[in-house]
Design an enzyme around this catalytic site. Structure first.
Site, short mmCIF file in Angstrom:
data_model
loop_
_atom_site.label_atom_id
_atom_site.label_comp_id
_atom_site.label_asym_id
_atom_site.label_seq_id
_atom_site.Cartn_x
_atom_site.Cartn_y
_atom_site.Cartn_z
N TYR A 194 0.82 -1.21 0.00
CA TYR A 194 0.00 0.00 0.00
C TYR A 194 0.85 1.27 0.00
O TYR A 194 0.52 2.24 -0.67
CB TYR A 194 -0.92 0.00 1.23
N PHE B 291 -8.38 20.88 -24.23
CA PHE B 291 -9.09 19.72 -24.77
C PHE B 291 -10.40 19.56 -24.01
O PHE B 291 -10.67 20.27 -23.04
CB PHE B 291 -8.21 18.47 -24.70
N ASP B 292 -11.22 18.59 -24.42
CA ASP B 292 -12.58 18.51 -23.91
C ASP B 292 -12.66 18.37 -22.38
O ASP B 292 -13.32 19.16 -21.70
CB ASP B 292 -13.37 17.40 -24.60
N ASP C 148 0.53 20.55 -20.06
CA ASP C 148 -0.28 19.34 -20.24
C ASP C 148 0.50 18.46 -21.20
O ASP C 148 0.46 18.65 -22.41
CB ASP C 148 -1.66 19.70 -20.80
N ALA D 57 0.73 15.15 -22.10
CA ALA D 57 0.32 13.78 -22.43
C ALA D 57 1.13 13.20 -23.59
O ALA D 57 1.40 12.01 -23.63
CB ALA D 57 -1.17 13.75 -22.77
N LYS E 127 -0.96 7.86 -22.93
CA LYS E 127 -0.46 8.17 -24.27
C LYS E 127 1.03 7.82 -24.30
O LYS E 127 1.41 6.68 -24.55
CB LYS E 127 -0.70 9.63 -24.63
N HIS F 164 -20.29 15.65 -26.57
CA HIS F 164 -19.95 14.64 -27.57
C HIS F 164 -19.85 13.24 -26.99
O HIS F 164 -20.07 12.26 -27.68
CB HIS F 164 -18.64 15.01 -28.27
#
Length: 457
Positions: A70, A122-123, A213, A215, A256, A447
């Site tokens: 843990y 982004f979304d 960001d 990714a 990604k 979307h």
């Protein structure tokens, strides 16, 4: 010299082969929303490159050594060290995926009425800003809107526009500047080193944290080495390290460029900010040394971060994207140029010229791709549009792009050629593609959850 892919398949799985009639029935059941289509009804899945790639034998081997304790597990330290080999930030916090990292960090940097500036949110990034009650403002490079130009860094943020906001009456409201690398909402286009240096200096001058960001940090680093002569003799790892130095904080989905099915991290310099984020993570994700991730996943990620900056892998990734884009160009299908790495973006506007913006052309093309070939993809127009209470279009998106996201190390040339053949068929008979209207129109993250029906223009 012929291109040689730097890997071979070690494990395979079958893909569904369906009839057109089956796909029409599935589209009707799914409310003509690709996100609602069952996976076992999809032959080629280009909906996302997030968590959809193939892991390597070395990743699997390390996963067999996973420590599932843990707190303070060996797997955590291997993961942390792999991240710190890239980022200079002292505090690294694991979370289960990128949107969790955004939720935690943005919750500390923004407040209701605040502003987040970005090259393009982004979304889910936009949703995490707006859920706080803040405003997401996109400031993309003007070059982005010329679909066919070969400008090398269309993903840049408009630095002059950012200065205008920061120096204007709303400047005190800006809580963060987010630069997404590569610019996913902007067609997967890379951000230049010069642009990062400029916006970093502006952010420091105004006392606003710059958030990366990251990714697709490896893909962005590779494209810098290929498009900026100053970095042509640098390795992708060297370039990635330099890029991370610009950020006051980093959020990175590792589904990604972590080459994994799950995982993300937050990295920050400020110990006070790290402490506040850690409290949120322990309350909502897991203890600070696992963040909702198994030791198995932490090992996948640690090895993935070592593999993803291999120049042979990145060169192959670029080759595959360009191969598909060139095949599409040869059959008369226009794509956003120059091609990036993680996706090929089809310009729906010239592909279906009979459809006006109110007919949702990029959504129409995504549905046609599935109906005609069992190919699942995603359009960006719905989340960049606004509608009235009758679901009539009020504000059209800035562009109508269909993202053909390429999972890492999954599809070969025969699959890419098939995709091009299906799009060629659509291009030859565009009049067969109906327009669409929304029948269920959620206000947030439309979307993902909407339903639609075909209409004849």
């Amino acid at each position: 010299m012929p291109h040689l892919r730097p890997f071979v398949s070690a494990v395979v799985r079958p893909i569904p082969i369906t009839t057109r009639e089956e796909r029409i029935a599935e589209l009707d059941r799914a409310g003509h929303n690709p996100f609602n289509i069952r996976g076992d009804k999809v032959s080629i899945d280009l909906l996302s490159d997030s968590g959809t790639g193939a892991v390597s034998t070395d990743q699997q081997a390390w996963a067999q050594r996973a420590d599932e304790r843990y707190a303070g597990a060996d797997s955590w330290f291997r993961f942390r060290d792999a991240v710190r080999d890239l980022v200079p930030h002292e505090h690294v916090l694991p979370v289960h995926q990128g949107r969790a990292a955004e939720r935690v960090l943005f919750g500390e940097l923004l407040e209701p009425g605040g502003i987040s500036l970005s090259n393009m949110h982004f979304d889910t990034t936009r949703a995490n800003v707006e859920r706080i009650g803040a405003e997401a403002r996109d400031l993309p490079s003007p070059q982005l809107f010329d679909m066919t130009s070969d400008a090398p860094f269309k993903g840049d943020i408009d630095v002059e526009a950012a200065k205008a906001v920061l120096d204007g009456p709303d400047g005190h409201r800006v809580g963060q500047i987010v630069v997404t690398i590569t610019n996913n909402g902007g067609g997967g286009q890379p951000v230049s080193m010069a642009n990062l240096a400029e916006i970093s200096a502006v952010a420091r001058e105004h006392g606003v944290p710059l958030v990366l960001d990251a990714a697709r940090f490896a893909e962005n680093a590779w494209l810098i080495t290929q498009r900026d002569p100053e970095y042509a003799d640098r390795s992708p790892r060297e370039v990635a390290r330099r890029v991370f130095e610009f950020g006051d904080a980093v959020v990175a989905s590792l589904k990604k460029d972590g080459l994994s099915h799950e995982g993300a991290f937050i990295a920050v310099h400020d110990p006070g900010l790290a402490d506040r984020c850690e409290v949120d993570i322990i309350a909502t994700e897991g203890f600070r040394t696992y963040g909702g991730l198994t030791g198995h996943t932490l090992e996948h990620l640690a090895q993935g971060l070592r593999e993803v900056l291999d120049p042979h892998y990145l060169a192959d990734r670029e080759h595959e994207a360009r191969f598909l884009a060139d095949r599409l160009k040869a059959v008369g299908v226009e794509t956003l140029r120059p091609t990036g790495l993680h996706a090929v973006y089809v310009n729906a506007t010239p592909l279906v010229p009979h459809l006006e913006p109110k007919h949702l052309p990029d959504h129409a093309v995504t549905c046609a791709l599935y109906r005609e070939g069992g190919i699942r993809a995603a359009g960006g127009g719905l989340f960049l549009s606004t509608f009235d209470e009758n679901n009539e279009l009020l504000t059209a998106p800035p562009f109508e792009l269909v993202r053909l996201a390429l999972p890492r190390r999954v599809y070969d040339h025969s699959h890419l050629e098939y995709i091009a053949e299906v799009l060629a068929e659509i291009a030859q008979h565009p009049e067969r593609v109906p327009g669409y209207r929304l029948t269920h129109n959620p206000e947030v993250l439309r979307h993902f959850r909407c339903r639609a029906e075909p209409i004849q223009p």
